[in-house]
Design an enzyme around this catalytic site. Sequence first.
Site, PDB file in Angstrom:
ATOM      1  N   SER A 246       0.850  -1.189   0.000  1.00 40.35           N
ATOM      2  CA  SER A 246       0.000   0.000   0.000  1.00 40.35           C
ATOM      3  C   SER A 246       0.883   1.234   0.000  1.00 40.35           C
ATOM      4  O   SER A 246       2.121   1.143   0.013  1.00 40.35           O
ATOM      5  CB  SER A 246      -0.918   0.001   1.231  1.00 40.35           C
ATOM      6  OG  SER A 246      -0.143   0.178   2.406  1.00 40.35           O
ATOM      7  N   LYS A 247       0.237   2.399   0.012  1.00 37.37           N
ATOM      8  CA  LYS A 247       0.991   3.649  -0.075  1.00 37.37           C
ATOM      9  C   LYS A 247       1.945   3.848   1.097  1.00 37.37           C
ATOM     10  O   LYS A 247       2.915   4.597   0.989  1.00 37.37           O
ATOM     11  CB  LYS A 247       0.022   4.830  -0.185  1.00 37.37           C
ATOM     12  CG  LYS A 247      -0.694   4.873  -1.533  1.00 37.37           C
ATOM     13  CD  LYS A 247      -1.616   6.075  -1.645  1.00 37.37           C
ATOM     14  CE  LYS A 247      -2.312   6.086  -3.009  1.00 37.37           C
ATOM     15  NZ  LYS A 247      -3.243   7.221  -3.147  1.00 37.37           N
ATOM     16  N   ARG A 248       1.661   3.191   2.216  1.00 39.39           N
ATOM     17  CA  ARG A 248       2.569   3.358   3.366  1.00 39.39           C
ATOM     18  C   ARG A 248       3.947   2.758   3.083  1.00 39.39           C
ATOM     19  O   ARG A 248       4.923   3.073   3.760  1.00 39.39           O
ATOM     20  CB  ARG A 248       1.968   2.736   4.633  1.00 39.39           C
ATOM     21  CG  ARG A 248       1.928   1.220   4.632  1.00 39.39           C
ATOM     22  CD  ARG A 248       1.428   0.654   5.953  1.00 39.39           C
ATOM     23  NE  ARG A 248       1.338  -0.793   5.916  1.00 39.39           N
ATOM     24  CZ  ARG A 248       0.316  -1.470   5.461  1.00 39.39           C
ATOM     25  NH1 ARG A 248      -0.733  -0.825   4.982  1.00 39.39           N
ATOM     26  NH2 ARG A 248       0.309  -2.796   5.470  1.00 39.39           N
ATOM     27  N   HIS A 249       4.030   1.864   2.081  1.00 37.90           N
ATOM     28  CA  HIS A 249       5.313   1.273   1.720  1.00 37.90           C
ATOM     29  C   HIS A 249       6.066   2.135   0.704  1.00 37.90           C
ATOM     30  O   HIS A 249       7.189   1.810   0.328  1.00 37.90           O
ATOM     31  CB  HIS A 249       5.111  -0.128   1.118  1.00 37.90           C
ATOM     32  CG  HIS A 249       4.529  -1.102   2.085  1.00 37.90           C
ATOM     33  ND1 HIS A 249       3.250  -1.600   1.955  1.00 37.90           N
ATOM     34  CD2 HIS A 249       5.036  -1.658   3.220  1.00 37.90           C
ATOM     35  CE1 HIS A 249       3.007  -2.437   2.954  1.00 37.90           C
ATOM     36  NE2 HIS A 249       4.073  -2.487   3.737  1.00 37.90           N
ATOM     37  N   GLY A 250       5.435   3.197   0.229  1.00 40.82           N
ATOM     38  CA  GLY A 250       6.046   4.021  -0.812  1.00 40.82           C
ATOM     39  C   GLY A 250       5.195   4.006  -2.059  1.00 40.82           C
ATOM     40  O   GLY A 250       3.976   3.848  -2.000  1.00 40.82           O
TER      41      GLY A 250
END
Length: 474
Positions: A246-250
């Site tokens: 997800s976006k939390r991983h980049g």
Amino acid sequence: MTDGTGASPVVTRFAPSPTGALHIGGARTALFNWLFARRHGGRFLLRIEDTDRARSTPENRQAILDGLRWLGIDWDGEPVSQSARAARHAEVAREMLARGAAYKCFATPEEIEAAREAARAEGRSTLFRSPWRDVPERDHPDAPFVIRIKAPRDGATTIRDAVQGEVTIGNDQLDDMVMLRADGTPLYMLAVVVDDHDMGVTHVIRGDDHLTNAFRQKLIYDAMGWPMPVMAHVPLIFGPDGKKLSKRHGATATADYQRMGFLAAGMRNYLLRLGWSHGDAEFLTDEEARALFDLEGIGRSPARFDFKKLESLSGQHMARTGDEALLAEIEAFLAATGQPPLGPRRERLKAALPFCKPRAKTIPQLLEQAQFALADRPIVPDAAAVKALDPVSRGILSDLTPQLQNASWDRGSLESVVAAAAEQRGLGLGRLAAPLRAALAGRTATPSVFDMMAVLGREESLGRIADALERTGH
């Protein structure tokens, strides 16, 4: 290759929803379908599943097409718009009604919610069991209705999945899903099956978050007497922490990776290896990938995204990419990131690529290596370069200039001239190289000074040295 029965050539499809950009997971799905079709001489189709009219936008549709094009994934024929086929979907729902495989349900939303509330209170399954399933037509009211499929109430359903193996669920987990709303518009489950059937799709390769959908879609295939495609549900991509990417991983959108400067070939190679393997092979050319890709090589466990591996493969592909093809990718990168085009600097950059690209893994790293070729006079030195142009170094450059003016302008001759000058002064070659780097590139970390001089040419190189001497007051 056929679908396993000898009946038809391979047809695969990628069916993204234009409610957002092309996600890395979607890009991998498209790649797997594309490679499978290309390997077997089949067709790879693109279907835009735009039935969510509120969230589907032309901009997102274009972003998906652009993302596929950047990855080098082409499709056969024109993209199909699912929403444009609504009349056909509705026709199939009515045909199932006529066959007795579906029924009209007059239950109101309020009645359905009340039934679910009662089921929750009693600890029962909240799957809605419509009271209209077996009511004869003569007893139907003159009121709005939806069309529901008649799901089996007992027994079990098994799907033989090319990745997951045999998967079975109890039919008590299947509801009489709605296929056609009261306003006559079809639902996603129906549309997908009708489109896959009409498009002749033989293999459905998609994320395993669709595995439960396959059981519901099988109801429609069976009701219509249509053969079900080979199903291959691929595990999802996880982040380094083992959770769904997800976006939390980049970055998660394909376009982000283009803007970060990864090579498309490196991205294709990495996505291929993200869940599929062929022995210990890591680096694969497009030709090797097309020749080797099969469903048997897809693992059953989620793959973890690893930026270092992606960077490594991007670098390996960069080192092997032809200069003209690499220039085209650089130009696309500059356009995607809103940077000025190469213009007249293109040929000078091309001359620098052979010795810059083996040192770089991404396009920004490559452009950093080739900065000397892209810069215009007068070169502005950084702090380290200014320090390298101390009085002693300036004297060395001043003495070296006439020797360079008379040298043959090829790497061997230039090396000989500079080496002789260093020996004459009792210095190591590096002592002369440092001020040359500073004068030619305005920095101290650069490619070989002889490579730079060969790329820049006599006039430009001597002009930069003269500028450096003039700026430092020699």
